[in-house]
Design an enzyme around this catalytic site. Structure first.
Site, PDB file in Angstrom:
ATOM      1  N   ALA A 250      45.920  55.004  40.453  1.00  0.00           N
ATOM      2  CA  ALA A 250      47.313  55.459  40.320  1.00  0.00           C
ATOM      3  C   ALA A 250      47.606  56.808  40.973  1.00  0.00           C
ATOM      4  O   ALA A 250      48.719  57.319  40.852  1.00  0.00           O
ATOM      5  CB  ALA A 250      47.767  55.488  38.854  1.00  0.00           C
ATOM      6  N   ALA A 251      46.642  57.366  41.695  1.00  0.00           N
ATOM      7  CA  ALA A 251      46.902  58.652  42.354  1.00  0.00           C
ATOM      8  C   ALA A 251      48.024  58.527  43.377  1.00  0.00           C
ATOM      9  O   ALA A 251      48.949  59.347  43.423  1.00  0.00           O
ATOM     10  CB  ALA A 251      45.624  59.152  43.031  1.00  0.00           C
ATOM     11  N   GLY A 252      47.948  57.478  44.210  1.00  0.00           N
ATOM     12  CA  GLY A 252      48.981  57.268  45.216  1.00  0.00           C
ATOM     13  C   GLY A 252      50.334  56.944  44.612  1.00  0.00           C
ATOM     14  O   GLY A 252      51.376  57.390  45.096  1.00  0.00           O
ATOM     15  N   ASP A 253      50.317  56.175  43.524  1.00  0.00           N
ATOM     16  CA  ASP A 253      51.574  55.817  42.847  1.00  0.00           C
ATOM     17  C   ASP A 253      52.216  57.045  42.205  1.00  0.00           C
ATOM     18  O   ASP A 253      53.439  57.212  42.238  1.00  0.00           O
ATOM     19  CB  ASP A 253      51.319  54.755  41.772  1.00  0.00           C
TER      20      ASP A 253
END
Length: 305
Positions: A250-253
């Site tokens: 979820a880092a990119g999200d």
């Protein structure tokens, strides 16, 4: 002024299996822990936008099952408008299985389920949510045909569109015509343009290629290094914050949701918004899980001091 963000995207129940290392082909490993949480690229991005201060609405589809109800309630917990989430009578709610090793790296298997059943009808029913937004975000865990329809409505009403082309796939050229900003990571960008991302010159070349394909604004995220952006006003690289990553899920999200909460529709503050998004993402990777790891506005501001 509070940004209004609408997300068209996926809703998955994530099951995370913690392991010492990734298995080899044919190998059986014991898992050290197992946990489940709300996730899906679309849901994660919406939660990140909401927690970072945006007024957020969601367009998507769940199955007629307890997992679907769990996903809707999870979004409601973050005050996200879920009234445009439809129910599919025949296909179950999406799910993902995440293998997470001791280094914080992950491999993810996704079952699309009802996410793959989002149709033009669901998008048309949510027209008001799109018209009234400052930003509309879409990814590739729901059909591109639905994204095209949504982006057409957005562009007809002066709404800025953000396409997160993940997971990497062949893009319908029509979708790019209606995309104001495209936000791939370096691998996805290279897949779409055919130009490997190795340095700033290659990032500029990627931006030029996207411009040829109809997208004027590009943001390439480069993991722990930072993010490159290119707009009509110029281009630059915004470095990431150095932290010890525990779980990169979820880092990119988080980055995209946080970005949409702060970015001005004319992109005039893109550098500052990117710093905010990088800060949010740096907090996410220091925690376990997808949605549970996404920070609030207050946490992002506190980390900036």
């Amino acid at each position: 002024m509070t940004n209004k963000v609408t997300v068209l995207g996926s809703l998955n129940v994530d099951t995370t299996l913690r392991i010492k290392r990734m298995p080899q082909p044919g190998e059986t490993l014991q898992t050290e822990n197992k946990s489940s949480a709300a996730g899906g690229k679309g849901a994660n991005q919406a939660v990140a936008a909401a927690r970072a201060g945006a007024e957020t609405s969601f367009i998507g589809k769940i199955g007629k099952d307890s997992a679907g109800q769990f996903m809707v309630e999870s979004l409601k917990d973050d005050h996200i408008d879920t009234s445009s989430i439809a129910t599919d009578e025949t296909v179950g709610t999406g799910s993902a299985f995440i293998l997470l090793d001791e280094e914080g790296q992950n491999s993810i298997l996704v079952y699309g389920g009802s996410n793959q059943q989002v149709q033009k009808a669901e998008v048309e029913a949510a027209e008001d949510k799109i018209k009234n937004a400052d930003f509309l975000i879409a990814q590739f865990e729901t059909p591109q045909a639905a994204a095209i329809e949504a982006f057409k409505i957005a562009k007809a009403n002066g709404v800025t569109t953000i396409l997160n082309p993940a997971p990497a796939a062949t893009i319908d050229p029509e979708l790019l015509k209606y995309s104001d900003i495209v936000t791939p990571n370096e691998t996805e960008s290279a897949t779409l343009t055919g130009i490997e991302v190795t340095d700033e010159a290659s990032m500029v070349a990627n931006a030029e290629k996207f411009a040829e394909m109809g997208v004027k604004n590009l943001i390439i995220t480069v993991g722990s290094k930072g993010a490159f952006y290119s707009t009509a006003a110029g281009h630059d690289f915004v470095p990431a914050f150095t932290v010890k990553a525990v779980d990169t899920t979820a880092a990119g999200d988080t980055f995209i949701g946080a970005l949409s909460s702060q970015l001005k529709p004319d992109l005039s503050n893109i550098a500052d918004a990117l710093v905010f998004a990088q800060r949010a993402s740096s907090i996410t990777v220091q925690r376990l899980g997808a949605m549970p790891s996404i920070p609030t506005y207050d946490e992002i501001i506190a980390a900036s001091k």
